[in-house]
Design a protein around this motif. Sequence first.
Motif, PDB file in Angstrom:
ATOM      1  N   LYS A 278      14.954  11.219  10.149  1.00  0.00           N
ATOM      2  CA  LYS A 278      15.322   9.870   9.717  1.00  0.00           C
ATOM      3  C   LYS A 278      16.071   9.138  10.822  1.00  0.00           C
ATOM      4  CE  LYS A 278      15.738  11.193   4.840  1.00  0.00           C
ATOM      5  NZ  LYS A 278      16.639  11.231   3.647  1.00  0.00           N
ATOM      6  N   CYS A 279      16.014   7.815  10.760  1.00  0.00           N
ATOM      7  CA  CYS A 279      16.741   6.968  11.711  1.00  0.00           C
ATOM      8  C   CYS A 279      18.177   6.802  11.234  1.00  0.00           C
ATOM      9  CB  CYS A 279      16.055   5.613  11.837  1.00  0.00           C
ATOM     10  SG  CYS A 279      16.871   4.477  12.975  1.00  0.00           S
ATOM     11  N   LEU A 280      19.122   7.032  12.139  1.00  0.00           N
ATOM     12  CA  LEU A 280      20.541   6.952  11.795  1.00  0.00           C
ATOM     13  C   LEU A 280      21.144   5.595  12.108  1.00  0.00           C
ATOM     14  CD1 LEU A 280      21.707  10.450  13.114  1.00  0.00           C
ATOM     15  CD2 LEU A 280      21.061   9.822  10.779  1.00  0.00           C
ATOM     16  N   ALA A 281      20.761   5.011  13.257  1.00  0.00           N
ATOM     17  CA  ALA A 281      21.362   3.740  13.659  1.00  0.00           C
ATOM     18  C   ALA A 281      20.469   3.075  14.699  1.00  0.00           C
ATOM     19  CB  ALA A 281      22.772   3.948  14.208  1.00  0.00           C
ATOM     20  N   ASN A 282      20.695   1.771  14.874  1.00  0.00           N
ATOM     21  CA  ASN A 282      20.006   0.978  15.888  1.00  0.00           C
ATOM     22  C   ASN A 282      21.036   0.361  16.815  1.00  0.00           C
ATOM     23  OD1 ASN A 282      17.480   1.467  14.681  1.00  0.00           O
ATOM     24  ND2 ASN A 282      17.729  -0.291  13.303  1.00  0.00           N
ATOM     25  N   LEU A 283      20.755   0.372  18.108  1.00  0.00           N
ATOM     26  CA  LEU A 283      21.628  -0.233  19.109  1.00  0.00           C
ATOM     27  C   LEU A 283      20.924  -1.452  19.680  1.00  0.00           C
ATOM     28  CD1 LEU A 283      22.901   2.959  21.002  1.00  0.00           C
ATOM     29  CD2 LEU A 283      24.041   1.695  19.165  1.00  0.00           C
ATOM     30  N   HIS A 284      21.544  -2.621  19.481  1.00  0.00           N
ATOM     31  CA  HIS A 284      20.978  -3.871  19.965  1.00  0.00           C
ATOM     32  C   HIS A 284      21.755  -4.340  21.196  1.00  0.00           C
ATOM     33  CE1 HIS A 284      18.605  -4.403  16.235  1.00  0.00           C
ATOM     34  NE2 HIS A 284      19.653  -3.828  15.648  1.00  0.00           N
ATOM     35  N   GLY A 285      21.129  -5.113  22.016  1.00  0.00           N
ATOM     36  CA  GLY A 285      21.801  -5.644  23.204  1.00  0.00           C
ATOM     37  C   GLY A 285      20.822  -6.170  24.234  1.00  0.00           C
ATOM     38  N   HIS A 286      19.656  -5.562  24.340  1.00  0.00           N
ATOM     39  CA  HIS A 286      18.656  -6.027  25.295  1.00  0.00           C
ATOM     40  C   HIS A 286      17.831  -7.155  24.678  1.00  0.00           C
ATOM     41  CE1 HIS A 286      19.103  -3.030  28.529  1.00  0.00           C
ATOM     42  NE2 HIS A 286      19.484  -2.213  27.562  1.00  0.00           N
ATOM     43  N   LYS A 287      17.291  -7.989  25.544  1.00  0.00           N
ATOM     44  CA  LYS A 287      16.495  -9.131  25.109  1.00  0.00           C
ATOM     45  C   LYS A 287      15.012  -8.947  25.398  1.00  0.00           C
ATOM     46  CE  LYS A 287      20.329 -12.355  25.817  1.00  0.00           C
ATOM     47  NZ  LYS A 287      20.786 -13.589  26.522  1.00  0.00           N
ATOM     48  N   SER A 288      14.640  -7.816  25.979  1.00  0.00           N
ATOM     49  CA  SER A 288      13.236  -7.574  26.295  1.00  0.00           C
ATOM     50  C   SER A 288      12.984  -6.069  26.227  1.00  0.00           C
ATOM     51  CB  SER A 288      12.891  -8.137  27.674  1.00  0.00           C
ATOM     52  OG  SER A 288      11.502  -8.019  27.940  1.00  0.00           O
ATOM     53  N   THR A 289      11.814  -5.665  26.702  1.00  0.00           N
ATOM     54  CA  THR A 289      11.425  -4.261  26.637  1.00  0.00           C
ATOM     55  C   THR A 289      12.429  -3.370  27.349  1.00  0.00           C
ATOM     56  OG1 THR A 289       9.101  -4.904  26.578  1.00  0.00           O
ATOM     57  CG2 THR A 289       9.588  -2.628  27.175  1.00  0.00           C
ATOM     58  N   ILE A 290      12.833  -2.287  26.710  1.00  0.00           N
ATOM     59  CA  ILE A 290      13.715  -1.288  27.328  1.00  0.00           C
ATOM     60  C   ILE A 290      12.822  -0.230  27.960  1.00  0.00           C
ATOM     61  CG2 ILE A 290      15.611   0.324  26.978  1.00  0.00           C
ATOM     62  CD1 ILE A 290      16.361  -1.221  24.485  1.00  0.00           C
ATOM     63  N   MET A 291      12.882  -0.101  29.275  1.00  0.00           N
ATOM     64  CA  MET A 291      11.963   0.758  30.006  1.00  0.00           C
ATOM     65  C   MET A 291      12.461   2.189  30.161  1.00  0.00           C
ATOM     66  SD  MET A 291       9.423  -1.229  30.670  1.00  0.00           S
ATOM     67  CE  MET A 291       8.541  -0.253  31.857  1.00  0.00           C
ATOM     68  N   CYS A 292      13.779   2.410  30.102  1.00  0.00           N
ATOM     69  CA  CYS A 292      14.307   3.756  30.380  1.00  0.00           C
ATOM     70  C   CYS A 292      15.678   3.905  29.733  1.00  0.00           C
ATOM     71  CB  CYS A 292      14.398   4.001  31.896  1.00  0.00           C
ATOM     72  SG  CYS A 292      15.313   2.721  32.786  1.00  0.00           S
ATOM     73  N   LEU A 293      16.029   5.156  29.449  1.00  0.00           N
ATOM     74  CA  LEU A 293      17.374   5.486  28.977  1.00  0.00           C
ATOM     75  C   LEU A 293      17.679   6.930  29.347  1.00  0.00           C
ATOM     76  CD1 LEU A 293      17.246   7.498  26.254  1.00  0.00           C
ATOM     77  CD2 LEU A 293      16.682   5.382  25.129  1.00  0.00           C
ATOM     78  N   GLU A 294      18.972   7.264  29.377  1.00  0.00           N
ATOM     79  CA  GLU A 294      19.379   8.641  29.671  1.00  0.00           C
ATOM     80  C   GLU A 294      20.786   8.877  29.141  1.00  0.00           C
ATOM     81  OE1 GLU A 294      19.773  11.805  33.398  1.00  0.00           O
ATOM     82  OE2 GLU A 294      18.833   9.849  33.679  1.00  0.00           O
ATOM     83  N   TRP A 295      20.986  10.068  28.582  1.00  0.00           N
ATOM     84  CA  TRP A 295      22.305  10.477  28.106  1.00  0.00           C
ATOM     85  C   TRP A 295      23.174  10.907  29.284  1.00  0.00           C
ATOM     86  CZ3 TRP A 295      24.175  10.200  23.185  1.00  0.00           C
ATOM     87  CH2 TRP A 295      23.267  10.052  22.139  1.00  0.00           C
ATOM     88  N   ASN A 296      24.448  10.602  29.173  1.00  0.00           N
ATOM     89  CA  ASN A 296      25.409  11.143  30.118  1.00  0.00           C
ATOM     90  C   ASN A 296      25.709  12.591  29.753  1.00  0.00           C
ATOM     91  OD1 ASN A 296      28.248  11.715  31.250  1.00  0.00           O
ATOM     92  ND2 ASN A 296      27.741   9.764  32.207  1.00  0.00           N
ATOM     93  N   LYS A 297      26.115  13.382  30.743  1.00  0.00           N
ATOM     94  CA  LYS A 297      26.398  14.795  30.474  1.00  0.00           C
ATOM     95  C   LYS A 297      27.591  14.996  29.547  1.00  0.00           C
ATOM     96  CE  LYS A 297      29.373  15.465  34.516  1.00  0.00           C
ATOM     97  NZ  LYS A 297      29.593  16.258  35.755  1.00  0.00           N
ATOM     98  N   ASN A 298      28.475  13.964  29.426  1.00  0.00           N
ATOM     99  CA  ASN A 298      29.587  14.101  28.489  1.00  0.00           C
ATOM    100  C   ASN A 298      29.159  13.875  27.041  1.00  0.00           C
ATOM    101  OD1 ASN A 298      29.280  11.303  28.241  1.00  0.00           O
ATOM    102  ND2 ASN A 298      31.018  10.847  29.576  1.00  0.00           N
ATOM    103  N   GLY A 299      27.924  13.392  26.825  1.00  0.00           N
ATOM    104  CA  GLY A 299      27.401  13.207  25.481  1.00  0.00           C
ATOM    105  C   GLY A 299      27.909  11.992  24.747  1.00  0.00           C
ATOM    106  N   ASN A 300      28.695  11.133  25.406  1.00  0.00           N
ATOM    107  CA  ASN A 300      29.261   9.963  24.744  1.00  0.00           C
ATOM    108  C   ASN A 300      28.579   8.661  25.144  1.00  0.00           C
ATOM    109  OD1 ASN A 300      31.215  11.651  23.559  1.00  0.00           O
ATOM    110  ND2 ASN A 300      32.564  11.442  25.337  1.00  0.00           N
ATOM    111  N   TRP A 301      27.936   8.612  26.292  1.00  0.00           N
ATOM    112  CA  TRP A 301      27.367   7.374  26.812  1.00  0.00           C
ATOM    113  C   TRP A 301      25.850   7.465  26.906  1.00  0.00           C
ATOM    114  CZ3 TRP A 301      31.149   7.352  31.559  1.00  0.00           C
ATOM    115  CH2 TRP A 301      32.442   7.067  31.102  1.00  0.00           C
ATOM    116  N   ILE A 302      25.214   6.334  26.670  1.00  0.00           N
ATOM    117  CA  ILE A 302      23.782   6.163  26.902  1.00  0.00           C
ATOM    118  C   ILE A 302      23.618   4.971  27.819  1.00  0.00           C
ATOM    119  CG2 ILE A 302      21.513   5.740  25.883  1.00  0.00           C
ATOM    120  CD1 ILE A 302      22.518   6.832  23.275  1.00  0.00           C
TER     121      ILE A 302
END
Length: 505
Positions: A278-302
């Motif tokens: 199931k989907c837990l949450a949505n993060l909004h902020g970009h105005k166009s296609t999001i091409m890439c993402l990556e987790w930080n090793k501390n597990g708190n930041w995307i």
Amino acid sequence: REREREREREREATMESGNFNTYRHNNPYQMVARPHVIRQPKGLDDTLHGAVNRRILDYTGTVIKQMLEYERCQFEEESPLLKAVPVGALDLLPAMSYGETPASNFNTKFVHVSTNKIKCPVNALVWTPGGRRLLTGCQSGEFTLWNGMCFNFETIIQAQQRAVRCLRYTRNENWLVSGDDGGGIQYWTTTLNKAKQIPDAHREAVTGVSFSPSDFKFASSSDDTTVKVWDFAAGKVEHQLSGHGGDVKGVGWHPTKALVASCSKDSMIKLWDPKAGKCLANLHGHKSTIMCLEWNKNGNWIVSGGRDQVLKVFDIRTMKQLQTYKGQNRDITSVCWHPHHADLFVSGGYDGSILYWLVPNASPQAEVRNGHETAVRGMAWHPMGHVLATCSHDNSTKFWGRPRPGDTHRERVRLEETYMPTVGLSVPQSLSHSGARSSVIPGLEGSRPLPSTPPGLGGQMRGTGYPQQPGLQGPADQNKRPRERFFDMDRSKRPRQGGRSSRWD
């Protein structure tokens, strides 16, 4: 006996003539010849290749230096400071030793460019366990292995029939998983032998793969708007996560928890529960296609980047946006966190630029404009953090290293012209010698000249309290280059049948 005597006389004559430069070590009978002064004696096969100067980045020397300094300097502030002269490179330590100065790992120094004999766009790359080799996946479905120390070609295999889109090792580094343009997923051993194949994993191209902390599960994303959670051993789907309104461009599994993040063409980042599907949450902020993402090793930041030319860092503890970063002139196509500095990440753009960022600062701290001729499709840090590898649709894989103490911009350009082959390749504008001679800010002729600094002394990096690494002077040429035509894997960029093709629809 007469022939042996003649051979001895020829050897003595060769040594006396200076063809070999000899120097002795502790063993008086050990002789070492410098490869760049060796001349082939007469009578040898002319087909043998002569010695070639090759740039080498060996991190073992810095590790040994760290081990010697550890007993004397228990803390970083007690370690000796680097001298801003070329001899200061002898005291250089590994990247992990400069925990409080991430500016020392802005890898803006060009090291080497590697291209296949049959040129083909490079879509993905990953370092092998231990960092001894770099593995790249091409548009032709081939795997190429490059040496991680001297960056020479080692081997090439025809891995898949379709274009390779993503590569990822398991967290225990025992298996490799690849995704292709036809929606298939392939398992590989560490020796690059095929283990298991899932031919119809997705209906369209697989854009990303990420493993769970235990390696028992993994998630895959595709252009068919879905994210799937797989059982690694059985190779079967456990959950199909549907909810995105467009192509899913990337997926990442949390480093320590059961949490999956995905980015899509619908300008949203979704957080999923892989156990319940199931989907837990949505993060909004970009105005166009999001091409890439990556987790930080501390597990708190995307960190995420997209076609709106903006990078954003989200904190999942507060579910809010932490910082917005602007500096790319075109779409952001790839992003990667540093393995040892939690607040340092690098981004690649559609125009081939490579920018280095620190989480507290909204402006780029170091930049290599036009590092590639076209879009940067993949980026990967060496496990030791001293080398950055980038791949692009300009058919090349490039390696970037840390600037050495005492390096100036003029010296870097001279070295790049010496070691960077220009036959069949166009040298980036920011690395050209003409760019080094210019003392006026590009596009502002007649205005104030660029600030000059003594060799090796750059002062402070702009906008940050971190000390500048010697050799980093300022931003390179930021003029936009003319758009170049090349094959793009995005479905929206492919020409339509019987009509005009639009890149932005």
